[in-house]
Motif scaffolding. Structure first.
Motif, PDB file in Angstrom:
ATOM      1  N   LEU A  71       0.831  -1.197   0.000  1.00  0.00           N
ATOM      2  CA  LEU A  71       0.000   0.000   0.000  1.00  0.00           C
ATOM      3  C   LEU A  71       0.869   1.252   0.000  1.00  0.00           C
ATOM      4  O   LEU A  71       0.557   2.239  -0.676  1.00  0.00           O
ATOM      5  CB  LEU A  71      -0.931  -0.007   1.214  1.00  0.00           C
ATOM      6  CG  LEU A  71      -1.990  -1.121   1.256  1.00  0.00           C
ATOM      7  CD1 LEU A  71      -2.808  -1.026   2.540  1.00  0.00           C
ATOM      8  CD2 LEU A  71      -2.888  -1.092   0.040  1.00  0.00           C
ATOM      9  N   GLY A  72       1.962   1.218   0.746  1.00  0.00           N
ATOM     10  CA  GLY A  72       2.894   2.332   0.726  1.00  0.00           C
ATOM     11  C   GLY A  72       3.520   2.519  -0.645  1.00  0.00           C
ATOM     12  O   GLY A  72       3.681   3.660  -1.121  1.00  0.00           O
ATOM     13  N   ASP A  73       3.848   1.416  -1.299  1.00  0.00           N
ATOM     14  CA  ASP A  73       4.415   1.495  -2.652  1.00  0.00           C
ATOM     15  C   ASP A  73       3.435   2.170  -3.609  1.00  0.00           C
ATOM     16  O   ASP A  73       3.827   3.020  -4.427  1.00  0.00           O
ATOM     17  CB  ASP A  73       4.741   0.087  -3.177  1.00  0.00           C
ATOM     18  CG  ASP A  73       5.882  -0.578  -2.438  1.00  0.00           C
ATOM     19  OD1 ASP A  73       6.627   0.127  -1.724  1.00  0.00           O
ATOM     20  OD2 ASP A  73       6.015  -1.808  -2.568  1.00  0.00           O
ATOM     21  N   LEU A  74       2.168   1.792  -3.511  1.00  0.00           N
ATOM     22  CA  LEU A  74       1.161   2.370  -4.407  1.00  0.00           C
ATOM     23  C   LEU A  74       0.997   3.865  -4.138  1.00  0.00           C
ATOM     24  O   LEU A  74       0.872   4.658  -5.082  1.00  0.00           O
ATOM     25  CB  LEU A  74      -0.178   1.656  -4.223  1.00  0.00           C
ATOM     26  CG  LEU A  74      -0.249   0.177  -4.604  1.00  0.00           C
ATOM     27  CD1 LEU A  74      -1.654  -0.357  -4.384  1.00  0.00           C
ATOM     28  CD2 LEU A  74       0.171  -0.050  -6.044  1.00  0.00           C
ATOM     29  N   LEU A  93      -6.864   5.981  -1.880  1.00  0.00           N
ATOM     30  CA  LEU A  93      -5.836   6.780  -2.547  1.00  0.00           C
ATOM     31  C   LEU A  93      -6.569   7.796  -3.395  1.00  0.00           C
ATOM     32  O   LEU A  93      -7.365   7.435  -4.267  1.00  0.00           O
ATOM     33  CB  LEU A  93      -4.923   5.891  -3.383  1.00  0.00           C
ATOM     34  CG  LEU A  93      -4.110   4.865  -2.578  1.00  0.00           C
ATOM     35  CD1 LEU A  93      -3.318   3.958  -3.522  1.00  0.00           C
ATOM     36  CD2 LEU A  93      -3.183   5.543  -1.591  1.00  0.00           C
ATOM     37  N   ASN A  94      -6.319   9.068  -3.132  1.00  0.00           N
ATOM     38  CA  ASN A  94      -7.169  10.137  -3.652  1.00  0.00           C
ATOM     39  C   ASN A  94      -6.703  10.787  -4.945  1.00  0.00           C
ATOM     40  O   ASN A  94      -7.402  11.658  -5.462  1.00  0.00           O
ATOM     41  CB  ASN A  94      -7.314  11.231  -2.583  1.00  0.00           C
ATOM     42  CG  ASN A  94      -8.159  10.783  -1.408  1.00  0.00           C
ATOM     43  OD1 ASN A  94      -9.331  10.480  -1.561  1.00  0.00           O
ATOM     44  ND2 ASN A  94      -7.560  10.734  -0.238  1.00  0.00           N
ATOM     45  N   TRP A  95      -5.529  10.391  -5.488  1.00  0.00           N
ATOM     46  CA  TRP A  95      -5.024  11.084  -6.658  1.00  0.00           C
ATOM     47  C   TRP A  95      -4.466  10.158  -7.745  1.00  0.00           C
ATOM     48  O   TRP A  95      -3.551  10.551  -8.476  1.00  0.00           O
ATOM     49  CB  TRP A  95      -3.923  12.072  -6.242  1.00  0.00           C
ATOM     50  CG  TRP A  95      -4.355  13.052  -5.209  1.00  0.00           C
ATOM     51  CD1 TRP A  95      -4.175  12.975  -3.865  1.00  0.00           C
ATOM     52  CD2 TRP A  95      -5.052  14.283  -5.437  1.00  0.00           C
ATOM     53  NE1 TRP A  95      -4.710  14.064  -3.235  1.00  0.00           N
ATOM     54  CE2 TRP A  95      -5.253  14.894  -4.175  1.00  0.00           C
ATOM     55  CE3 TRP A  95      -5.511  14.931  -6.594  1.00  0.00           C
ATOM     56  CZ2 TRP A  95      -5.901  16.118  -4.032  1.00  0.00           C
ATOM     57  CZ3 TRP A  95      -6.152  16.150  -6.439  1.00  0.00           C
ATOM     58  CH2 TRP A  95      -6.339  16.731  -5.182  1.00  0.00           C
ATOM     59  N   PRO A  96      -4.958   8.960  -7.936  1.00  0.00           N
ATOM     60  CA  PRO A  96      -4.388   8.127  -9.004  1.00  0.00           C
ATOM     61  C   PRO A  96      -4.845   8.614 -10.378  1.00  0.00           C
ATOM     62  O   PRO A  96      -5.884   9.270 -10.513  1.00  0.00           O
ATOM     63  CB  PRO A  96      -4.960   6.744  -8.706  1.00  0.00           C
ATOM     64  CG  PRO A  96      -6.275   7.027  -8.062  1.00  0.00           C
ATOM     65  CD  PRO A  96      -6.058   8.273  -7.238  1.00  0.00           C
ATOM     66  N   LYS A  97      -4.068   8.299 -11.389  1.00  0.00           N
ATOM     67  CA  LYS A  97      -4.483   8.569 -12.760  1.00  0.00           C
ATOM     68  C   LYS A  97      -5.302   7.386 -13.260  1.00  0.00           C
ATOM     69  O   LYS A  97      -4.981   6.230 -12.995  1.00  0.00           O
ATOM     70  CB  LYS A  97      -3.263   8.790 -13.642  1.00  0.00           C
ATOM     71  CG  LYS A  97      -2.445  10.016 -13.264  1.00  0.00           C
ATOM     72  CD  LYS A  97      -1.212  10.151 -14.155  1.00  0.00           C
ATOM     73  CE  LYS A  97      -0.393  11.373 -13.754  1.00  0.00           C
ATOM     74  NZ  LYS A  97       0.852  11.495 -14.563  1.00  0.00           N
ATOM     75  N   MET A 104      -2.280  -0.692 -10.754  1.00  0.00           N
ATOM     76  CA  MET A 104      -2.386  -0.700  -9.289  1.00  0.00           C
ATOM     77  C   MET A 104      -3.104  -1.956  -8.809  1.00  0.00           C
ATOM     78  O   MET A 104      -2.688  -2.596  -7.832  1.00  0.00           O
ATOM     79  CB  MET A 104      -3.112   0.555  -8.815  1.00  0.00           C
ATOM     80  CG  MET A 104      -2.404   1.855  -9.160  1.00  0.00           C
ATOM     81  SD  MET A 104      -3.412   3.329  -8.819  1.00  0.00           S
ATOM     82  CE  MET A 104      -3.340   3.380  -7.031  1.00  0.00           C
ATOM     83  N   LEU A 105      -4.179  -2.329  -9.494  1.00  0.00           N
ATOM     84  CA  LEU A 105      -4.917  -3.528  -9.119  1.00  0.00           C
ATOM     85  C   LEU A 105      -4.070  -4.782  -9.302  1.00  0.00           C
ATOM     86  O   LEU A 105      -4.150  -5.726  -8.500  1.00  0.00           O
ATOM     87  CB  LEU A 105      -6.208  -3.638  -9.929  1.00  0.00           C
ATOM     88  CG  LEU A 105      -7.241  -2.526  -9.708  1.00  0.00           C
ATOM     89  CD1 LEU A 105      -8.457  -2.740 -10.600  1.00  0.00           C
ATOM     90  CD2 LEU A 105      -7.663  -2.445  -8.239  1.00  0.00           C
TER      91      LEU A 105
END
Length: 550
Positions: A71-74, A93-97, A104-105
């Motif tokens: 989770l930290g890596d992501l 996580l509030n800012w993924p593209k 990520m999944l």
């Protein structure tokens, strides 16, 4: 912890591949927004106020150290370096593209994690007691039963498109730390005189626009029938729950409209077709699941080590404060469960940086057999700490800013992301939390107040559980301006109750002053040994209202 078998891993891997194809088609314009919406939400992908948000499932709040590192890596590689732990024990996580979410999944799948059914009108992540398996007052370890429910509910073909989202909470202890009375379904596991597991089933609880306390539907369900009875219950909701109005679509509205007796009758009628069928649990099935949740091989702790721990507690005031508030009893002598506070003044409640995630994972390996828990109060727990390592752990936590000795106090407030992130919010929550923490940061004052639960929500969806806060704060919109409504007397646990609105709302800058006046009434009116909510229940709303609006 539960470990995936080949079937689990294949299922999650295939879902990642499926969603990658769906994302590619959406980005290429071959899927419309309307077509893509149900596909993304069932994979935990929202579109928030400023950016997409990915909600990652942490089933019944359990994490292995390597999963927290991932989770930290992501957060580091795909986001802005931090994540937010929610009241559903998930991570957001509030800012993924958008285009990176399939990657990520895939990374989550590599450590047996996913985002499946963290959104959408389906059965969401099952939650439980953060001290499950180690609590002194535990009758039944709820974790195997939570995992059985998770496997039953994931991709359930009948329950993919329910009238609205559906949440289940499970406890097996004398004290309810899972808030089962304010869930769509709450389950209380207990043992009869013969030592057999029985289940008390509640339905129709929930917060949001129409908060309600759940009703007892079944007092003593035999364990063999847990899944068939849940199946019958959700079928009744799926058939009769309202779909014409999303604000009246939750099961609590159905239970209220029918009355609990009629709702129970309909569930029993449906259950007659399922009872003793293929989904009836066998002793072998339960025992196989329990084998995933065996105790670690804890080293014995000597009486001398326990005495040294108690002596240090009596001699070191700062350490004693930490132990009193953040350290909890354990079923094994010489061990404790330790809560890591994610509530520091000036920091968003429930947030953790990627560096801290890695560091806490290291602490879990060193002090807690590689395991930790997420609480619905938005903190973390190391569940198996030997008392002869407590001082060293405390010092390490202090270096990381996670030893704040205020768990259970006013400063340990619950707070949703609010208008800083969420497109549904009427008002910001985080600045209000910061202002309250800054106003009430004196430890002696906090300890004198005793346990006070303060919960903040940015809108009526109540992700901050404001209805069950001893003091609840709700953000409201007044002609485009942010105002805040105060409620008092809410509580979770065995004596759950819903707060009552104090009166007209307040501007943001006045909220800390209002809370101060509320606390002045409590301090002036309490009798020895009374908590805030006990004083409120004795004297009622009127004295608080008179002081605040004088």
């Amino acid at each position: 912890m539960y470990r995936y078998d080949t079937h689990d891993q294949t299922l999650v891997n295939e879902r990642v591949a499926q969603f990658r194809d769906q994302m590619n088609r959406y980005l290429a314009g071959r899927l419309s927004e309307e077509e893509f919406l149900p596909l993304r939400v069932q994979n935990g992908l929202y579109v928030q106020r400023h950016a997409p948000m990915l909600r990652i499932a942490i089933p019944y709040g359990m994490l292995a150290s390597y999963q927290l590192r991932k989770l930290g890596d992501l957060a580091r590689d795909y986001d802005r370096g931090y994540g937010h732990f929610t009241t559903r024990t998930n991570l957001q996580l509030n800012w993924p593209k958008l285009e990176t979410v399939p990657d990520m999944l895939a990374e989550l799948a590599s450590v047996q994690m996913h985002a499946i059914q963290t959104s959408g009108n389906d059965i969401r992540n099952t939650s439980s007691d953060q001290f499950a398996g180690v609590a002194e007052d535990e009758e039944v370890d709820p974790r195997p039963w939570c995992e059985l429910i998770r496997q039953w509910s994931t991709f359930h073909p009948e329950f993919t498109y329910l009238p609205r989202k559906f949440k289940i909470a499970v406890t097996g202890s004398a004290e309810d730390r899972a808030a089962i009375q304010v869930h769509d379904v709450g389950l209380r596991l207990w043992r009869d005189a013969h030592g057999e597991v029985r289940v008390k089933v509640l339905a129709g609880g929930g917060l949001g626009r129409t908060p309600m306390i759940g009703e007892v539907v079944r007092e003593d369900l035999p364990w063999q029938h847990l899944l068939t009875y849940l199946e019958a219950l959700v079928r009744v909701y799926n058939q009769f729950g309202r779909r014409d109005n999303k604000f009246k679509a939750r099961i609590k509205i159905l239970v209220k409209a029918l009355g609990v007796e009629e709702f129970r009758r309909r569930v029993d009628a449906e259950w007659a077709h399922l009872k003793d069928g293929p989904q009836t649990l066998t002793r072998q099935t339960v025992e196989d699941m329990q084998h995933h949740f065996v105790d670690p091989e804890r080293r014995p702790i000597s009486e001398a080590a326990i005495a040294d721990y108690e002596r240090l507690r009596s001699e070191n005031r700062a350490f004693a404060r930490f132990v009193t508030n953040n350290v909890h009893g354990h079923k094994v002598p010489g061990y404790k469960a330790v809560t890591l506070s994610l509530k520091r003044s000036g920091h968003s409640p429930g947030d953790l940086t990627w560096e801290q995630m890695h560091q806490v994972a290291d602490l879990a390996d060193e002090y807690s057999y590689g395991e930790l828990r997420v609480t619905h109060e938005q903190n973390l727990v190391l569940s198996d700490v030997a008392v002869d390592q407590m001082e060293a752990l405390w010092e390490r936590l202090g270096e990381l800013g996670l030893a704040n000795p205020t768990v259970g106090t006013l400063a340990d407030l619950i707070c949703c992301p609010g208008g800083d992130y969420c497109g549904l919010a009427n008002a910001k929550s985080i600045p209000v939390a910061h202002a309250i923490q800054e106003r009430f940061e004196d430890l002696d004052f906090l300890y004198d107040l005793g346990p006070v639960e303060l919960n903040i929500s940015g809108c009526m969806n109540a992700c901050g559980h404001h209805h069950v806060g001893n003091i609840g704060i709700l953000g409201v919109d007044k002609k485009g301006e942010e105002w805040y409504q105060i409620s008092l007397g809410g509580a979770q646990g065995n004596e759950a109750s819903l707060g009552k609105i104090l009166g007209p709302s307040f501007s943001r800058e006045k909220v800390p002053e209002v809370i101060d006046k509320v606390l002045q009434v409590y301090v002036g009116e309490r009798i020895e040994g009374e908590t805030f909510v006990e004083t409120y229940r004795r004297i009622g709303l009127k004295p608080f209202k008179e002081r605040v609006y004088a």
